[in-house]
Scaffold this motif. Structure first.
Motif, PDB file in Angstrom:
ATOM      1  N   GLY A  14       8.604  -6.118  -4.957  1.00 20.05           N
ATOM      2  CA  GLY A  14       7.440  -5.353  -5.394  1.00 20.05           C
ATOM      3  C   GLY A  14       6.226  -5.519  -4.494  1.00 20.05           C
ATOM      4  O   GLY A  14       5.159  -4.971  -4.770  1.00 20.05           O
ATOM      5  N   LYS A  17       7.157  -3.683   0.716  1.00 22.35           N
ATOM      6  CA  LYS A  17       7.887  -3.593   1.998  1.00 22.35           C
ATOM      7  C   LYS A  17       8.508  -2.212   2.208  1.00 22.35           C
ATOM      8  O   LYS A  17       8.313  -1.588   3.250  1.00 22.35           O
ATOM      9  N   SER A  18       9.281  -1.767   1.202  1.00 22.02           N
ATOM     10  CA  SER A  18      10.033  -0.512   1.363  1.00 22.02           C
ATOM     11  C   SER A  18       9.107   0.674   1.588  1.00 22.02           C
ATOM     12  O   SER A  18       9.512   1.671   2.194  1.00 22.02           O
ATOM     13  N   SER A  19       7.865   0.574   1.086  1.00 23.02           N
ATOM     14  CA  SER A  19       6.931   1.692   1.237  1.00 23.02           C
ATOM     15  C   SER A  19       6.500   1.902   2.688  1.00 23.02           C
ATOM     16  O   SER A  19       5.953   2.944   3.019  1.00 23.02           O
ATOM     17  N   ARG A 200      -2.269   1.352   0.034  1.00 23.23           N
ATOM     18  CA  ARG A 200      -1.171   1.604   0.985  1.00 23.23           C
ATOM     19  C   ARG A 200      -1.712   1.783   2.406  1.00 23.23           C
ATOM     20  O   ARG A 200      -1.142   1.293   3.368  1.00 23.23           O
TER      21      ARG A 200
HETATM   22  N1  ADP Z   1      -0.398  -0.752  -1.700  1.00 24.52           N
HETATM   23  C1  ADP Z   1       0.131  -0.407  -2.873  1.00 24.52           C
HETATM   24  N2  ADP Z   1      -0.616  -0.275  -3.973  1.00 24.52           N
HETATM   25  C2  ADP Z   1      -0.077   0.043  -5.177  1.00 24.52           C
HETATM   26  N3  ADP Z   1       1.246   0.235  -5.390  1.00 24.52           N
HETATM   27  C3  ADP Z   1       2.063   0.114  -4.335  1.00 24.52           C
HETATM   28  C4  ADP Z   1       1.568  -0.218  -3.031  1.00 24.52           C
HETATM   29  N4  ADP Z   1       2.623  -0.277  -2.170  1.00 24.52           N
HETATM   30  C5  ADP Z   1       3.733  -0.011  -2.902  1.00 24.52           C
HETATM   31  N5  ADP Z   1       3.401   0.244  -4.204  1.00 24.52           N
HETATM   32  C6  ADP Z   1       4.320   0.550  -5.319  1.00 24.52           C
HETATM   33  O1  ADP Z   1       4.821  -0.703  -5.784  1.00 24.52           O
HETATM   34  C7  ADP Z   1       6.220  -0.606  -6.087  1.00 24.52           C
HETATM   35  C8  ADP Z   1       6.997  -1.600  -5.220  1.00 24.52           C
HETATM   36  O2  ADP Z   1       6.877  -1.208  -3.834  1.00 24.52           O
HETATM   37  P1  ADP Z   1       8.092  -1.359  -2.815  1.00 24.52           P
HETATM   38  O3  ADP Z   1       7.645  -0.782  -1.512  1.00 24.52           O
HETATM   39  O4  ADP Z   1       9.362  -0.806  -3.424  1.00 24.52           O
HETATM   40  O5  ADP Z   1       8.195  -2.962  -2.731  1.00 24.52           O
HETATM   41  P2  ADP Z   1       9.339  -3.905  -2.142  1.00 24.52           P
HETATM   42  O6  ADP Z   1      10.168  -3.088  -1.218  1.00 24.52           O
HETATM   43  O7  ADP Z   1       8.568  -4.981  -1.437  1.00 24.52           O
HETATM   44  O8  ADP Z   1      10.086  -4.431  -3.341  1.00 24.52           O
HETATM   45  C9  ADP Z   1       6.605   0.844  -5.859  1.00 24.52           C
HETATM   46  O9  ADP Z   1       6.539   1.525  -7.084  1.00 24.52           O
HETATM   47  C10 ADP Z   1       5.537   1.352  -4.886  1.00 24.52           C
HETATM   48  O10 ADP Z   1       5.323   2.737  -5.036  1.00 24.52           O
END
Ligand code: ADP
Ligand code: TYD
Length: 225
Positions: A14, A17-19, A200
């Motif tokens: 959470g 990373k994936s974003s 983000r």
């Molecule tokens: N900077 C941010 N602020 C708020 N929410 C975010 C941010 N970056 C990602 N998210 C949301 O948080 C959740 C987890 O992000 P994700 O990229 O899947 O994390 P990971 O890959 O590290 O587990 C997703 O629902 C994403 O849309």
């Protein structure tokens, strides 16, 4: 020939990373690099089978650590080393720091024994003459998404169905986060801390600045995910 580059993305579930991982891959492609985008556990047919076991079957911490390193070994030999030898940019969603953070700090598996497994799994995989020098493969840079466990939990609450790790209580992720901090402290030249408790866009800026600072990417205009 262009030198290969190995970048890992790390952080608790959470953390965001994936974003951003595909955005960084695209930024490298836009500047003419070939990118291998991969993940751990996984990245090969065998390692993806091991990933499914790790994420869904109950097991003790040693078994979990051995599976993580078995998957990593196959991933290194089949995918990462050949791509680096071709001069590509390898970007991996997690690598060995995750094993120290999750199986070590999270599950309580012995840190020193993990270091032994790390050396075994990551030595002798390269095709170069490194074989004789006991060379151990590690990322050239690790982007560590640092986010308080409670913020990550809030983000994940609405995001997806939890796997075996994501279903763990908050204290587990607080320990995992401490595990990442310990690894970062031990390898400050490799780790770049990303303050993930930001928008983000602000997170993306930190990522690009880190890569530009290294001279691996030129300044980018309007490249935001
Ligand atoms: N900077 C941010 N602020 C708020 N929410 C975010 C941010 N970056 C990602 N998210 C949301 O948080 C959740 C987890 O992000 P994700 O990229 O899947 O994390 P990971 O890959 O590290 O587990 C997703 O629902 C994403 O849309
Ligand atoms: C690489 C690795 C991952 N993990 C865990 C961390 C994550 O909870 C899970 C899978 O990682 P991840 O791919 O980030 O999950 P998702 O696709 O749901 O975003 O595996 C370990 O416990 N040890 C390891 O060595």
């Amino acid at each position: 020939m262009t030198t290969g580059l190995f970048i890992s993305f790390e952080g608790i579930d959470g953390a965001g990373k994936s974003s951003h991982i595909e955005g960084l891959a695209q930024a490298f492609r836009d500047q003419g690099r070939v990118v291998t985008l991969t993940r751990e556990p996984g990245g090969t047919p065998l390692a993806e089978k091991l990933r499914a076991l790790m994420l869904h079957d109950a097991m003790d911490p040693l078994t979990e650590a051995l599976i993580a390193f078995a998957a990593r070994r196959d991933h290194l030999v089949q995918v990462i080393e050949p791509a680096l030898a071709r001069g590509e940019v390898v970007i991996s969603d997690r690598f060995t720091d995750a094993t120290f953070a999750y199986q070590g700090a999270g599950r309580g598996f012995d840190w020193d024994q993990l270091s032994i497994l790390e050396r075994m799994a990551q030595t002798g995989t390269a095709l170069q003459a490194d074989l004789t020098q006991n060379f151990m493969r590690e990322p050239d840079m690790t982007l560590w998404f640092d986010l308080p466990a409670e913020v990550a939990a809030e983000r994940l609450a609405t995001a997806r169905v939890p796997d075996r790790f994501e279903a763990q209580p908050g204290e587990f992720f607080a320990r995992v986060a401490q595990g990442y901090a310990r690894r970062a402290q031990a390898a400050p030249q490799r780790f770049v801390r990303i303050d993930a408790n930001n928008s983000r866009h602000a997170v993306w800026q930190q990522i690009t600045q880190a890569v530009i600072r290294k001279g691996w990417l030129a300044f980018m205009v309007g490249n935001k995910p």
